[in-house]
Design an enzyme around this catalytic site. Structure first.
Site, mmCIF file in Angstrom:
data_model
loop_
_atom_site.group_PDB
_atom_site.id
_atom_site.type_symbol
_atom_site.label_atom_id
_atom_site.label_comp_id
_atom_site.label_asym_id
_atom_site.label_seq_id
_atom_site.Cartn_x
_atom_site.Cartn_y
_atom_site.Cartn_z
ATOM 1 N N CYS A 2 0.843 -1.186 0.000
ATOM 2 C CA CYS A 2 0.000 0.000 0.000
ATOM 3 C C CYS A 2 0.880 1.237 0.000
ATOM 4 C CB CYS A 2 -0.905 0.011 1.233
ATOM 5 S SG CYS A 2 -1.942 -1.457 1.393
ATOM 6 N N LEU A 51 -3.492 -1.913 -1.884
ATOM 7 C CA LEU A 51 -3.385 -3.086 -2.740
ATOM 8 C C LEU A 51 -3.843 -4.259 -1.887
ATOM 9 C CD1 LEU A 51 -2.427 -4.568 -5.329
ATOM 10 C CD2 LEU A 51 -0.173 -4.756 -4.262
#
Length: 633
Positions: A2, A51
């Site tokens: 992320c 993500l």
């Protein structure tokens, strides 16, 4: 993986500009293409790009505690989160999700800043406690995940996974840090905690920031919570190594195989990636997906060795052959790395991440083995020199070998045994100074020869020697090999290896996990005696011996190739004109960093094949690209 971002003020009346925070956060959208989220409070704003890897439906961030008074944004993975969650639930904490991120807020409630000692993984996170009015900002022990910060002129502090996040803020410095230029030309990257910009910092590996509203903090200071066990005198016995090494490695791999998305591994054909694939295959009921790239030039292609491992473990093997003139990525490197970055293996690393993302969302990597088990050739050379250094006092060595090193010519064209300039210089130095000299992109004498008088004046006698000096401050090593391995952990691992893999993988929305950099495995394996790691001319000797039952012999004992590109040939051929143009442009020369006549001489000597200056010229080219991009801002 992320991306995280944040704005914090010590004054709780500070109004967070939500539009600006969103702009900062979205600058790293490539790190988290699946989702985004924000927390806005009094004097604090947190941003997150996601993500999705674990708890796909419930892992939206920020994540809060039971009464929403504690919020966290998190980049990374906590691999022991199930065990921590079970302990916290037994203490009465109530979890809303199965995400490892939620473990952080409850661990903070239970243990405060000591919660960091519970976490095993790769991470950077920003936690806000609205009850205590405290901000807790942490980076993992080995610096696998990045975090940048800057205290602005209005007193606020901004954060971001990548430098481009901070640069969206109008008060973020755009001034180039002259000391960072010196460091970059030495190391090929800007080592922590500096960035290329003045007053903008990387949070160093194993450090945290603990900030409290209402306090007047003019200069925030990170706190170290972990270090490599450099001071230990307890070496592992042969029985301990025989009984535990493979088991500990397998356990570090096992805890990294949790994912709700496709998972695989890089496979280069070397020792370390072969070891990771072997462990994965032995732990998995299904064939492992492996990814390899090679070049269409035999000297740079190791796919046949990757194939040996793939065949042994019947992996689902994906291979892509790259044209040896695949230099189209060069212009993208500055956008990916945000700073000048001179490791040319960033190009094939980008390509293998691109390949892997076609088949998996998570890939395991073998990075860290050479540093932990002394696999680099430079370690062998250093220890050979150290034998001589140890026999002659520095007071004698320094003037004698210093003069010889100054007078001895650079003989790239000569046989290896006659290329002694760097060695002679290093023999006149302390062990750590000699190591810096031998692994520098441009040695101190080369940098000083290239610098203009005006830039030397701006440096005010600063030297990148201070990077190693600071890392060794207060420490004393009886073992010179452990000392340089320690230095690599404090600089090379975080600034080069982990930076390269993080940015290349995140550019494709790929998460890379690194079992050999598991901190518990590192703490244990760092106690392996140097006499076991480096045996004659064989690096990683004990590691290879332990792997003989798991990895093909040809993979273990062939000559190390490395993940490299034909750089010297590129700079004499297809990249020659690009190099000349970059290093003679008005933008480059206007910085007045260099003596342009010396730069031109360096280019001419390389192109004429008199010397091989490829490492130096590539380093200068990447700086030139950064300068060009800065002018376009």
């Amino acid at each position: 993986m992320c991306g995280i971002s944040g704005v914090f003020s010590f004054d709780n009346s500070y109004i967070i500009d939500e539009i600006l925070l969103q702009k900062m956060n979205n600058a790293q959208a490539h790190r988290g293409p699946n989702d985004q989220g924000y927390h806005i409070g009094d004097g604090v704003g947190l941003g997150h790009r996601r993500l999705s890897i674990i708890d796909l439906s419930g892992g939206h961030q920020p994540i809060y505690n039971e009464d929403d008074t504690i919020a966290v944004v998190f980049n990374g993975e906590i691999f022991n989160h199930h065990e921590i969650a079970d302990e916290l639930k037994a203490k009465g904490h109530v979890f809303k999700t199965h995400s490892d991120t939620e473990t952080i807020v409850h661990a903070w409630e239970e243990w405060g800043t000591d919660c960091i000692h519970q976490f095993r993984g790769m991470f950077a996170f920003i936690l806000w406690d609205n009850n205590k009015k405290e901000l807790f900002v942490v980076r993992d022990r080995l610096g696998i995940k990045p975090l940048h910060y800057s205290q602005l002129s209005d007193g606020s502090v901004i954060f971001g996974s990548e430098l481009k996040v901070l640069r969206q803020h109008p008060l973020c410095s755009n001034e180039i840090n002259n000391q960072a230029i010196e460091d970059y030309l030495t190391f090929g990257y800007v080592p922590d905690p500096k960035t290329i910009l003045t007053d903008v910092h990387k949070l160093a590996a194993g450090y945290y920031l603990h900030l409290k509203q209402g306090e007047n903090q003019q200069n925030i200071k990170p706190t170290q919570y972990w270090d490599l066990p450099w001071q230990t005198s307890q070496e592992l016995s042969k029985a301990e190594i025989d009984n535990e090494l493979i088991g500990r490695l397998k356990e570090a791999v096992k805890i990294r195989m949790e994912a709700e998305v496709p998972l695989g591994s890089f496979l280069s054909g070397g020792v370390d990636s072969g070891a990771i694939v072997a462990m994965m295959a032995q732990l998995s009921d299904n064939p492992v997906t492996t990814c390899s790239i090679g070049f269409d030039v035999p000297d740079f292609n190791e796919t046949e060795f990757a194939q040996l491992v793939a065949e042994r473990y019947k992996t689902v093997h994906q291979v892509e052959i790259i044209n040896h003139e695949d230099f189209g990525l060069i212009d993208q490197l500055i956008d990916i790395y945000d700073e000048p970055y001179a490791d040319s293996s960033a190009l094939p690393t980008y390509r293998v991440c691109e390949l892997a993302r076609k088949y998996v969302t998570v890939a395991l990597s073998g990075d860290g083995g050479d540093e932990l088990f002394a696999g680099y050739r430079r370690y062998r050379f250093h220890m050979a020199e150290q034998k001589l250094r140890s026999k002659i006092p520095l007071a004698i060595r320094k003037p004698v070998f210093g003069l010889l090193g100054k007078l001895y010519p650079k003989l790239d064209w000569a046989p290896q045994y006659l290329r002694a300039k760097t060695t002679l210089q290093s023999l006149g130095m302390s062990s750590s100074e000699a190591y810096l000299n031998s692994m520098s992109k441009l040695r101190s004498d080369e940098r000083n020869r290239l610098y203009s008088d005006s830039f030397k004046s701006k440096l005010k006698n600063y030297s990148s020697k201070s990077v190693f000096a600071k890392a060794l401050e207060g420490k004393s090593f009886d073992d010179p090999l452990k000392e340089i391995q320690y230095l690599d952990y404090k600089t090379w691992i975080t600034g080069d290896i982990n930076t390269k893999v993080d940015r290349a993988s995140m550019a494709h929305g790929l998460e890379v996990r690194v079992p050999i950099l598991d901190h518990k495995f590192v703490e244990w394996a760092f106690k392996i005696p140097s006499s076991k790691n480096l045996v004659g001319s064989e690096g990683k000797a004990e590691f290879k011996k332990q792997l003989e039952a798991h990895v093909p012999h040809d993979n273990l004992y062939r000559k190390k190739m490395g993940f490299s590109i034909p750089l010297a040939e590129w700079l004499r051929g297809p990249l020659k004109e690009k190099m000349k143009k970059l290093l003679s442009s008005e933008v480059f020369t206007s910085t007045k960093i260099f003596n342009q006549d010396k730069i031109n001489a360096l280019i001419n000597e390389h192109v004429s094949e008199k010397y091989d200056h490829s490492a130096s010229l590539w380093t200068l080219m990447m700086l030139g690209q950064f300068i060009e991009r800065e002018r376009q801002r």
